[in-house]
Motif scaffolding. Sequence first.
Motif, PDB file in Angstrom:
ATOM      1  N   UNK A  50       0.830  -1.208   0.000  1.00 33.64           N
ATOM      2  CA  UNK A  50       0.000   0.000   0.000  1.00 33.64           C
ATOM      3  C   UNK A  50       0.861   1.252   0.000  1.00 33.64           C
ATOM      4  N   UNK A  51       1.895   1.262   0.841  1.00 33.82           N
ATOM      5  CA  UNK A  51       2.760   2.447   0.929  1.00 33.82           C
ATOM      6  C   UNK A  51       3.517   2.668  -0.382  1.00 33.82           C
ATOM      7  N   UNK A  52       3.990   1.574  -0.997  1.00 34.61           N
ATOM      8  CA  UNK A  52       4.750   1.700  -2.240  1.00 34.61           C
ATOM      9  C   UNK A  52       3.876   2.234  -3.371  1.00 34.61           C
ATOM     10  N   UNK A  53       2.638   1.732  -3.444  1.00 35.26           N
ATOM     11  CA  UNK A  53       1.749   2.179  -4.513  1.00 35.26           C
ATOM     12  C   UNK A  53       1.329   3.625  -4.314  1.00 35.26           C
ATOM     13  N   UNK A  54       1.086   4.019  -3.065  1.00 39.34           N
ATOM     14  CA  UNK A  54       0.724   5.417  -2.787  1.00 39.34           C
ATOM     15  C   UNK A  54       1.877   6.363  -3.102  1.00 39.34           C
ATOM     16  N   UNK A  55       3.105   5.858  -2.929  1.00 37.02           N
ATOM     17  CA  UNK A  55       4.274   6.690  -3.187  1.00 37.02           C
ATOM     18  C   UNK A  55       4.714   6.661  -4.647  1.00 37.02           C
ATOM     19  N   UNK A  56       4.037   5.858  -5.474  1.00 34.82           N
ATOM     20  CA  UNK A  56       4.415   5.763  -6.878  1.00 34.82           C
ATOM     21  C   UNK A  56       5.759   5.084  -7.084  1.00 34.82           C
ATOM     22  N   UNK A  57       6.018   4.031  -6.314  1.00 34.89           N
ATOM     23  CA  UNK A  57       7.304   3.323  -6.401  1.00 34.89           C
ATOM     24  C   UNK A  57       7.473   2.681  -7.772  1.00 34.89           C
ATOM     25  N   UNK A  58       8.714   2.387  -8.170  1.00 38.02           N
ATOM     26  CA  UNK A  58       8.958   1.722  -9.453  1.00 38.02           C
ATOM     27  C   UNK A  58       8.270   0.358  -9.532  1.00 38.02           C
ATOM     28  N   UNK A  59       7.946  -0.051 -10.746  1.00 38.39           N
ATOM     29  CA  UNK A  59       7.246  -1.313 -10.965  1.00 38.39           C
ATOM     30  C   UNK A  59       8.022  -2.485 -10.380  1.00 38.39           C
ATOM     31  N   UNK A  60       9.357  -2.505 -10.551  1.00 39.17           N
ATOM     32  CA  UNK A  60      10.159  -3.619 -10.033  1.00 39.17           C
ATOM     33  C   UNK A  60      10.025  -3.748  -8.518  1.00 39.17           C
ATOM     34  N   UNK A  61       9.976  -2.621  -7.814  1.00 41.58           N
ATOM     35  CA  UNK A  61       9.829  -2.661  -6.357  1.00 41.58           C
ATOM     36  C   UNK A  61       8.462  -3.204  -5.961  1.00 41.58           C
ATOM     37  N   UNK A  62       7.423  -2.751  -6.645  1.00 40.58           N
ATOM     38  CA  UNK A  62       6.066  -3.205  -6.342  1.00 40.58           C
ATOM     39  C   UNK A  62       5.934  -4.698  -6.620  1.00 40.58           C
ATOM     40  N   UNK A  63       6.501  -5.173  -7.734  1.00 42.20           N
ATOM     41  CA  UNK A  63       6.414  -6.593  -8.050  1.00 42.20           C
ATOM     42  C   UNK A  63       7.153  -7.437  -7.021  1.00 42.20           C
ATOM     43  N   UNK A  64       8.252  -6.913  -6.494  1.00 40.90           N
ATOM     44  CA  UNK A  64       8.979  -7.651  -5.460  1.00 40.90           C
ATOM     45  C   UNK A  64       8.147  -7.835  -4.199  1.00 40.90           C
ATOM     46  N   UNK A  65       7.371  -6.813  -3.852  1.00 40.84           N
ATOM     47  CA  UNK A  65       6.501  -6.921  -2.677  1.00 40.84           C
ATOM     48  C   UNK A  65       5.376  -7.915  -2.950  1.00 40.84           C
ATOM     49  N   UNK A  66       4.773  -7.842  -4.143  1.00 41.79           N
ATOM     50  CA  UNK A  66       3.753  -8.817  -4.519  1.00 41.79           C
ATOM     51  C   UNK A  66       4.283 -10.243  -4.358  1.00 41.79           C
ATOM     52  N   UNK A  67       5.490 -10.480  -4.835  1.00 45.25           N
ATOM     53  CA  UNK A  67       6.084 -11.814  -4.784  1.00 45.25           C
ATOM     54  C   UNK A  67       6.173 -12.314  -3.343  1.00 45.25           C
ATOM     55  N   UNK A  68       6.447 -11.399  -2.405  1.00 42.02           N
ATOM     56  CA  UNK A  68       6.695 -11.796  -1.026  1.00 42.02           C
ATOM     57  C   UNK A  68       5.459 -12.318  -0.320  1.00 42.02           C
ATOM     58  N   UNK A  69       4.250 -11.952  -0.793  1.00 45.91           N
ATOM     59  CA  UNK A  69       3.082 -12.524  -0.119  1.00 45.91           C
ATOM     60  C   UNK A  69       2.184 -13.357  -1.016  1.00 45.91           C
ATOM     61  N   UNK A  70       2.200 -13.142  -2.333  1.00 50.09           N
ATOM     62  CA  UNK A  70       1.343 -13.963  -3.184  1.00 50.09           C
ATOM     63  C   UNK A  70       1.943 -15.351  -3.393  1.00 50.09           C
ATOM     64  N   UNK A  71       3.265 -15.448  -3.532  1.00 52.08           N
ATOM     65  CA  UNK A  71       3.876 -16.771  -3.695  1.00 52.08           C
ATOM     66  C   UNK A  71       3.541 -17.697  -2.520  1.00 52.08           C
ATOM     67  N   UNK A  72       3.662 -17.248  -1.249  1.00 55.74           N
ATOM     68  CA  UNK A  72       3.248 -18.125  -0.149  1.00 55.74           C
ATOM     69  C   UNK A  72       1.756 -18.439  -0.152  1.00 55.74           C
ATOM     70  N   UNK A  73       0.914 -17.476  -0.578  1.00 56.69           N
ATOM     71  CA  UNK A  73      -0.520 -17.757  -0.671  1.00 56.69           C
ATOM     72  C   UNK A  73      -0.777 -18.944  -1.585  1.00 56.69           C
ATOM     73  N   UNK A  74      -0.118 -18.952  -2.752  1.00 57.72           N
ATOM     74  CA  UNK A  74      -0.294 -20.050  -3.705  1.00 57.72           C
ATOM     75  C   UNK A  74       0.196 -21.363  -3.086  1.00 57.72           C
ATOM     76  N   UNK A  75       1.362 -21.339  -2.471  1.00 55.94           N
ATOM     77  CA  UNK A  75       1.928 -22.561  -1.886  1.00 55.94           C
ATOM     78  C   UNK A  75       1.009 -23.143  -0.819  1.00 55.94           C
TER      79      UNK A  75
END
Length: 248
Positions: free
Chosen positions: A95-120
């Motif tokens: 949420x903080x990264x998206x509100x701050x307009x962070x780079x796409x690579x940074x946002x995708x890294x955060x997504x990876x950190x919680x969606x990958x475990x959700x799938x597993x």
Amino acid sequence: MHFTSEQYLDGGGLEREFILGEIPGTLWTPPESGDGALPLVLMAHNNGLPKGEPRLVARARYTASCGYAVATIDAAGCGGRPRSAADEQARGELRRAMQAGAPVDEIEGIFESFIAPLVENAAPEWRTTLDALLALPGIGGPVGYSGWTALGIRLLVTEPRIAAAGLFAGGYVPLAQRAEARQVSVPLLFLLQWDDEGNPRQRALDLFDDFGSREKTLHANLGGHVGTPWFEVEDGSRFYDRHLRAGQ
């Protein structure tokens, strides 16, 4: 599997809530199933939102009215079930990264950190649910899958009973599932919202190209993430008719 409630719907369909161990779920069945065993569609909302999310429920009820048993669950970390402290931290960082307009690579890294475990964590519970559903009287398959792409890919490469899948391109797909897409071989219907604000179009197109299926269809519609036209639900039922009712 213990059924905790049931509700008859307009038109005569039946909606039942169930508990399987710690897994809460919902099963929809059509008004009349006849003497034959019903084909089954597993329906998962993108990124693990609740099984009671109105768009999912509407799709499930329609699909059941077309002659299918339809089931969904809140798997581990999804819906109202507890999430780990790490998941909650990652969601806050996102949420903080998206509100701050962070780079796409940074946002995708955060997504990876919680969606990958959700799938597993979710995939084994979906397979356990599938075992229990196919043991119920009146449900015999074949089995289809609809919804969350990242989870769908994992199930398609680990669960041979799933014969066809309709996937929604919206939502982040972890690196592991992008690699697994090449192993997917069942017929696919892939839905893409052309203007999805949270899903870069080219990434979705590249994923479609990666799927190993010899029969795969891409439907693209204008509009944002939640703008998928209702006629795609109707087309989805015709897709399942072709692949889950062959010879019936």
